[in-house]
Scaffold this motif. Structure first.
Motif, PDB file in Angstrom:
ATOM      1  N   ARG A  74      27.316   7.292   9.376  1.00 51.35           N
ATOM      2  CA  ARG A  74      26.038   7.269  10.104  1.00 51.35           C
ATOM      3  C   ARG A  74      25.988   8.309  11.219  1.00 51.35           C
ATOM      4  O   ARG A  74      25.080   8.306  12.047  1.00 51.35           O
ATOM      5  CB  ARG A  74      25.747   5.881  10.679  1.00 51.35           C
ATOM      6  CG  ARG A  74      25.792   4.760   9.659  1.00 51.35           C
ATOM      7  CD  ARG A  74      24.774   4.924   8.565  1.00 51.35           C
ATOM      8  NE  ARG A  74      23.454   4.425   8.959  1.00 51.35           N
ATOM      9  CZ  ARG A  74      22.399   4.406   8.168  1.00 51.35           C
ATOM     10  NH1 ARG A  74      22.497   4.903   6.939  1.00 51.35           N
ATOM     11  NH2 ARG A  74      21.240   3.943   8.584  1.00 51.35           N
ATOM     12  N   THR A  78      23.014  11.058  14.300  1.00 51.60           N
ATOM     13  CA  THR A  78      23.214  11.508  15.679  1.00 51.60           C
ATOM     14  C   THR A  78      22.921  12.996  15.847  1.00 51.60           C
ATOM     15  O   THR A  78      22.898  13.491  16.976  1.00 51.60           O
ATOM     16  CB  THR A  78      24.654  11.216  16.136  1.00 51.60           C
ATOM     17  OG1 THR A  78      25.571  11.973  15.331  1.00 51.60           O
ATOM     18  CG2 THR A  78      24.985   9.744  16.011  1.00 51.60           C
ATOM     19  N   TYR A 228      29.072   8.960  20.663  1.00 54.12           N
ATOM     20  CA  TYR A 228      28.138   8.262  19.775  1.00 54.12           C
ATOM     21  C   TYR A 228      28.864   7.240  18.893  1.00 54.12           C
ATOM     22  O   TYR A 228      28.490   7.020  17.741  1.00 54.12           O
ATOM     23  CB  TYR A 228      27.410   9.279  18.894  1.00 54.12           C
ATOM     24  CG  TYR A 228      26.637  10.299  19.689  1.00 54.12           C
ATOM     25  CD1 TYR A 228      25.525   9.938  20.434  1.00 54.12           C
ATOM     26  CD2 TYR A 228      27.028  11.643  19.706  1.00 54.12           C
ATOM     27  CE1 TYR A 228      24.816  10.875  21.174  1.00 54.12           C
ATOM     28  CE2 TYR A 228      26.315  12.588  20.434  1.00 54.12           C
ATOM     29  CZ  TYR A 228      25.214  12.189  21.171  1.00 54.12           C
ATOM     30  OH  TYR A 228      24.514  13.117  21.895  1.00 54.12           O
ATOM     31  N   LYS A 230      28.763   4.144  18.786  1.00 54.89           N
ATOM     32  CA  LYS A 230      27.996   2.983  18.335  1.00 54.89           C
ATOM     33  C   LYS A 230      27.443   3.166  16.928  1.00 54.89           C
ATOM     34  O   LYS A 230      27.170   2.183  16.235  1.00 54.89           O
ATOM     35  CB  LYS A 230      26.846   2.708  19.306  1.00 54.89           C
ATOM     36  CG  LYS A 230      27.292   2.122  20.639  1.00 54.89           C
ATOM     37  CD  LYS A 230      26.090   1.726  21.490  1.00 54.89           C
ATOM     38  CE  LYS A 230      26.543   1.084  22.798  1.00 54.89           C
ATOM     39  NZ  LYS A 230      25.395   0.679  23.643  1.00 54.89           N
ATOM     40  N   MET A 231      27.260   4.409  16.509  1.00 59.34           N
ATOM     41  CA  MET A 231      26.718   4.633  15.170  1.00 59.34           C
ATOM     42  C   MET A 231      27.673   4.145  14.087  1.00 59.34           C
ATOM     43  O   MET A 231      27.277   3.351  13.231  1.00 59.34           O
ATOM     44  CB  MET A 231      26.376   6.106  14.984  1.00 59.34           C
ATOM     45  CG  MET A 231      25.289   6.611  15.922  1.00 59.34           C
ATOM     46  SD  MET A 231      23.760   5.639  15.846  1.00 59.34           S
ATOM     47  CE  MET A 231      23.177   6.068  14.220  1.00 59.34           C
ATOM     48  N   ASN A 235      25.834   0.598  13.898  1.00 56.91           N
ATOM     49  CA  ASN A 235      24.766   0.919  12.963  1.00 56.91           C
ATOM     50  C   ASN A 235      25.248   0.898  11.518  1.00 56.91           C
ATOM     51  O   ASN A 235      24.543   0.425  10.624  1.00 56.91           O
ATOM     52  CB  ASN A 235      24.168   2.291  13.303  1.00 56.91           C
ATOM     53  CG  ASN A 235      22.954   2.624  12.456  1.00 56.91           C
ATOM     54  OD1 ASN A 235      23.085   3.059  11.327  1.00 56.91           O
ATOM     55  ND2 ASN A 235      21.772   2.403  13.014  1.00 56.91           N
ATOM     56  N   ASN A 238      25.392  -2.610   9.828  1.00 59.32           N
ATOM     57  CA  ASN A 238      24.049  -3.093   9.502  1.00 59.32           C
ATOM     58  C   ASN A 238      23.508  -2.407   8.253  1.00 59.32           C
ATOM     59  O   ASN A 238      22.929  -3.042   7.370  1.00 59.32           O
ATOM     60  CB  ASN A 238      23.098  -2.848  10.673  1.00 59.32           C
ATOM     61  CG  ASN A 238      23.353  -3.786  11.830  1.00 59.32           C
ATOM     62  OD1 ASN A 238      23.911  -4.864  11.654  1.00 59.32           O
ATOM     63  ND2 ASN A 238      22.962  -3.390  13.026  1.00 59.32           N
ATOM     64  N   ALA A 239      23.694  -1.088   8.181  1.00 57.01           N
ATOM     65  CA  ALA A 239      23.224  -0.344   7.009  1.00 57.01           C
ATOM     66  C   ALA A 239      23.963  -0.778   5.754  1.00 57.01           C
ATOM     67  O   ALA A 239      23.383  -0.861   4.663  1.00 57.01           O
ATOM     68  CB  ALA A 239      23.406   1.157   7.247  1.00 57.01           C
ATOM     69  N   GLN A 369      16.244  -8.004  18.644  1.00 49.63           N
ATOM     70  CA  GLN A 369      16.983  -7.415  17.529  1.00 49.63           C
ATOM     71  C   GLN A 369      18.050  -8.357  16.983  1.00 49.63           C
ATOM     72  O   GLN A 369      18.392  -8.301  15.802  1.00 49.63           O
ATOM     73  CB  GLN A 369      17.642  -6.099  17.966  1.00 49.63           C
ATOM     74  CG  GLN A 369      16.667  -4.999  18.324  1.00 49.63           C
ATOM     75  CD  GLN A 369      16.409  -4.928  19.811  1.00 49.63           C
ATOM     76  OE1 GLN A 369      16.342  -5.969  20.468  1.00 49.63           O
ATOM     77  NE2 GLN A 369      16.261  -3.735  20.348  1.00 49.63           N
TER      78      GLN A 369
END
Length: 460
Positions: A74, A78, A228, A230-231, A235, A238-239, A369
């Motif tokens: 992911r 970014t 970054y 957190k991606m 993320n 979740n994806a 969320q």
């Protein structure tokens, strides 16, 4: 009567006044054209290839889609975030390396786990051709990464053109190989790879600015990954959950019969084309209103949108339920008799997708969320559990699957109303709150748990 010139003039005024709307229209045009091409070619490929061949390809496409989802960790997203283009280029280098590694690991896993694939699907040919999946993973993931660079540069025409190139190339390649006599899984795989490679090469030639040398003093790759983090940490899971839900249904049906999953996948893909376009139009109108909603008006807006979407869905989905069994045979041929029955069984689920798509972003706007994350996990586990444990025949199971998913999306509607009401109460009780919230997102297609923007299985 309004002339076409007058309509064109109004559209030009709107797109000039609202640049975001112009960008959305460009992307929507490319997406719509790509879907229309795929749908049109499917009429011919469905008569050339058997349901079993499409079933094999559906499993191939689902497995590669899961790998593509996590290929870049992911980090491709970014590319949009740094202020400095050179830092964005550095991230692109990291994402490219990750895409190469994951693509290689996919083909390696296909080789090592070949016997497991044969045991699950009883198909040595499928197990052998999964080795080519690494190319699909790399082409698609790398093209997606480059699209984020063009998104950063607001070059939406290139993105739109690339989508059309991939759709036309893949659909045309499948049709071409089929007409040449290669009417089995290799024809579908080679045809798809041809389109993916064509789209990738064209985008790569347009991306020279992305791959310029990076000057010294630019933040290192490790620094950017930490910035970054957190991606990949938040993320990506979740994806992955969303991808497992979308593609897991295809994979589980494939364990019953590859011909059956071919029938199911055709029904799903064809019905998703008009639904996706309708969802997009409704979502854009809702976003426009959401951006201007005042305290106390969120709940009435959400409720009115739900009622309007329900009314819109009655006629088209009523017709789908009535005519799909004979319509699929008429359009695609006698061998696709089960696809029409699957389409009828899926009607409640697809109708609720139309209703829930516009309001899926309410949870972001209202800062709920965590509700959506919990719902996404349940929305993934429920259909896969039903398919895995059901003792019923496949068509009956899919019928109950449609009802189950429709019921869960109805629960999502209730959750959205509760979130909207809570938002209005919080805003009304805070006199210091601004009268109008900022725009939560640019108009576009929501990426909620209903999965309305991602059709299950590959775009064969």
């Amino acid at each position: 009567m309004v002339s076409s010139t007058g309509i064109r003039g109004r559209i030009e005024k709107l797109t000039t006044k609202y640049p975001t709307l112009r960008h959305v229209m460009v992307l929507l045009t490319g997406t719509a054209l790509a879907q229309i091409v795929v749908m049109g070619v499917s009429v011919f490929t469905a008569r050339i290839f058997t349901p079993e061949a499409f079933g094999q390809f559906a499993v191939y496409g689902s497995l590669t889609a899961i790998a593509t989802t996590i290929a870049s960790l992911r980090l491709d997203m970014t590319i949009m975030l740094p202020e400095d283009d050179d830092e964005a280029r550095r991230i692109a280098r990291i994402a490219t390396l990750s895409n190469l590694v994951v693509a290689g690991l996919f083909s390696l896993a296909a080789l090592v786990l070949r016997d497991l694939v044969i045991a699950q699907y009883g198909d040595p040919e499928l197990a052998s051709w999964l080795l080519m999946g690494g190319f699909t993973v790399f082409f698609v993931a790398q093209a997606t990464m480059m699209q984020f660079w063009f998104n950063r540069k607001t070059d939406y025409r290139t993105i739109s053109l690339n989508r059309v190139q991939q759709a036309v190339g893949s659909a045309g390649g499948q049709l071409g190989f089929g007409l040449l006599g290669l009417r089995t899984l290799p024809g579908l795989v080679f045809g798809t790879l041809l389109g993916q490679a064509y789209a990738f090469v064209n985008l790569r030639l347009r991306s020279r600015s992305l791959f310029r040398p990076i000057p010294e003093g630019t933040a290192s790759g490790l620094e950017l990954v930490r910035r970054y983090k957190k991606m990949p940490l938040l993320n990506m899971p979740n994806a992955l959950v969303d991808s497992l839900r979308i593609n897991g249904i295809t994979l589980l049906i494939g364990t019953v019969a590859l011909g059956a999953v071919g029938q199911f996948n055709l029904a799903w893909r064809i019905l998703q084309v008009p639904i996706g376009l309708i969802n997009s139009a409704i979502s854009q109108v809702f976003f426009q209103k959401l951006a201007r909603v005042r305290p106390g008006e969120m709940y009435p807006l959400v409720r009115a949108t739900i009622i309007r979407s329900l009314l819109i869905s009655i006629v088209p989905f009523g017709l789908i339920y009535l005519v799909s069994p004979w319509l699929f045979i008429l359009v695609f041929g006698q061998q696709w008799d089960m696809a029409g029955d699957f389409a009828r069984a899926l009607t409640p689920w697809l109708a609720m997708q139309l209703v829930t798509s516009p309001i899926s972003t309410v949870f972001v706007v209202t800062d709920n969320q965590q509700w959506m994350l919990a719902f996404s996990v349940a929305f993934c586990a429920a259909p896969l559990s039903l398919l895995y444990f059901s003792p019923l025949p496949l068509l009956d199971t899919v019928f109950w699957l449609g009802l189950l998913m429709a019921a869960m999306l109805a629960l999502m509607l209730v959750m959205s109303l509760l979130a909207a009401r809570g938002y209005d109460r919080r805003r009304e009780s805070d006199p210091a709150a601004p009268s109008e919230p900022t725009d939560p997102a640019a108009p576009g297609e929501p990426d909620g748990p209903a999965g309305t923007t991602q059709p299950a299985g590959p775009s064969a």
